[in-house]
Design a protein around this motif. Structure first.
Motif, PDB file in Angstrom:
ATOM      1  N   ALA A  70     -11.103 -44.709 -14.632  1.00 59.39           N
ATOM      2  CA  ALA A  70      -9.875 -44.533 -13.852  1.00 59.39           C
ATOM      3  C   ALA A  70     -10.211 -44.089 -12.433  1.00 59.39           C
ATOM      4  O   ALA A  70     -11.143 -43.313 -12.215  1.00 59.39           O
ATOM      5  CB  ALA A  70      -8.971 -43.492 -14.512  1.00 59.39           C
ATOM      6  N   GLU A  72      -8.276 -42.890  -8.591  1.00 60.83           N
ATOM      7  CA  GLU A  72      -7.080 -42.491  -7.873  1.00 60.83           C
ATOM      8  C   GLU A  72      -7.485 -42.168  -6.441  1.00 60.83           C
ATOM      9  O   GLU A  72      -8.319 -41.288  -6.212  1.00 60.83           O
ATOM     10  CB  GLU A  72      -6.462 -41.259  -8.532  1.00 60.83           C
ATOM     11  CG  GLU A  72      -5.186 -40.799  -7.872  1.00 60.83           C
ATOM     12  CD  GLU A  72      -4.598 -39.593  -8.568  1.00 60.83           C
ATOM     13  OE1 GLU A  72      -3.422 -39.660  -8.923  1.00 60.83           O
ATOM     14  OE2 GLU A  72      -5.325 -38.583  -8.743  1.00 60.83           O
ATOM     15  N   SER A  86      -3.801 -46.043  -7.549  1.00 61.07           N
ATOM     16  CA  SER A  86      -4.644 -45.858  -8.727  1.00 61.07           C
ATOM     17  C   SER A  86      -4.912 -47.180  -9.427  1.00 61.07           C
ATOM     18  O   SER A  86      -4.176 -48.159  -9.273  1.00 61.07           O
ATOM     19  CB  SER A  86      -3.994 -44.883  -9.709  1.00 61.07           C
ATOM     20  OG  SER A  86      -2.841 -45.446 -10.277  1.00 61.07           O
ATOM     21  N   PHE A  88      -4.960 -49.348 -12.854  1.00 58.18           N
ATOM     22  CA  PHE A  88      -3.939 -49.329 -13.903  1.00 58.18           C
ATOM     23  C   PHE A  88      -4.247 -50.352 -14.984  1.00 58.18           C
ATOM     24  O   PHE A  88      -4.968 -51.313 -14.764  1.00 58.18           O
ATOM     25  CB  PHE A  88      -2.535 -49.534 -13.338  1.00 58.18           C
ATOM     26  CG  PHE A  88      -2.272 -50.916 -12.790  1.00 58.18           C
ATOM     27  CD1 PHE A  88      -1.679 -51.893 -13.585  1.00 58.18           C
ATOM     28  CD2 PHE A  88      -2.599 -51.231 -11.490  1.00 58.18           C
ATOM     29  CE1 PHE A  88      -1.428 -53.155 -13.078  1.00 58.18           C
ATOM     30  CE2 PHE A  88      -2.349 -52.482 -10.974  1.00 58.18           C
ATOM     31  CZ  PHE A  88      -1.770 -53.457 -11.769  1.00 58.18           C
ATOM     32  N   TYR A 113      -3.170 -45.405 -16.128  1.00 61.15           N
ATOM     33  CA  TYR A 113      -3.983 -45.342 -14.912  1.00 61.15           C
ATOM     34  C   TYR A 113      -5.449 -45.727 -15.141  1.00 61.15           C
ATOM     35  O   TYR A 113      -6.304 -45.430 -14.317  1.00 61.15           O
ATOM     36  CB  TYR A 113      -3.917 -43.942 -14.306  1.00 61.15           C
ATOM     37  CG  TYR A 113      -2.535 -43.524 -13.909  1.00 61.15           C
ATOM     38  CD1 TYR A 113      -1.810 -44.261 -12.982  1.00 61.15           C
ATOM     39  CD2 TYR A 113      -1.928 -42.406 -14.470  1.00 61.15           C
ATOM     40  CE1 TYR A 113      -0.527 -43.892 -12.618  1.00 61.15           C
ATOM     41  CE2 TYR A 113      -0.649 -42.021 -14.112  1.00 61.15           C
ATOM     42  CZ  TYR A 113       0.045 -42.768 -13.186  1.00 61.15           C
ATOM     43  OH  TYR A 113       1.319 -42.395 -12.837  1.00 61.15           O
TER      44      TYR A 113
END
Length: 147
Positions: A70, A72, A86, A88, A113
Motif C-alpha cells: 500500500a 499513500e 493512494s 487501491f 488502499y
C-alpha cells in the motif's frame, strides 16, 4: 512508457521492518533505494516513509505485508487544503475490511488502499524517488485530509 529519469529527489527515508529497530531519517541514496525496492519485490513486511526536508507536510508512505502493498502520498498534511493519493484495490473499494500491518507506523490497513503487484509497486516507489511525482502507469485514489 519512457525510461525513468536518473538521479534522485532530495528525500529522506525512514524504515521499520518487522522485528527490527526502525531506521530513522537517512538520506535516500541509490543503495538504500535498491534495497527498499528489493524488499518490496520480496514482500518483506515493512513500513517506510519518503519525506522532504523542506516540505514537512508532504510524504510518501509505504506499507508492505506478505499479502499486499500500500502507498499513500500525503500533501499539505495538517493544512486546510491537505489531501492524499493512494494505491487501491478495486475489489475492496466499497469494503471496510482491514488487515494487520505488523509495523510501528500503522496497526491496520484498509484493504481498499492496497495493491497486489510487486513489480508495479517497485515502479511506483522508484518513479517517486526519481521525480517526486506519482507514477503515471497506475491509477491513484484521491482523498481529502478530512476523510
Amino acid at each position: 512508457m519512457k525510461k525513468f529519469p536518473s538521479g534522485l529527489q532530495e528525500l529522506y527515508l525512514d524504515v521499520c521492518e518487522y522485528g527490527e529497530p526502525p531506521i530513522k531519517h537517512q538520506r535516500l541514496t541509490e543503495k538504500n533505494l535498491k534495497q527498499l525496492l528489493r524488499k518490496i519485490h520480496r514482500r518483506k513486511v515493512l513500513g517506510a516513509v519518503l519525506s522532504y526536508l523542506d516540505r514537512e507536510g508532504d510524504y510518501f508512505n509505504i506499507e508492505v505485508n506478505s499479502s499486499w502493498i500500500a502507498f499513500e502520498y500525503v500533501v499539505n498534511n495538517g493544512m486546510k487544503d491537505g489531501g492524499f493519493y493512494s494505491s487501491f484495490n478495486p475489489d475492496y473499494l466499497d469494503s471496510d475490511e482491514e488487515s494487520d500491518t505488523n509495523t510501528i507506523y500503522r496497526s491496520f490497513m484498509q484493504l481498499r488502499y492496497t495493491m497486489q503487484d510487486p513489480e508495479l509497486a517497485e515502479k511506483c516507489v522508484e518513479y517517486f524517488a526519481r521525480t517526486g511525482e506519482l507514477y503515471p502507469g497506475t491509477a491513484w485514489l484521491k482523498g481529502k485530509a478530512d476523510e
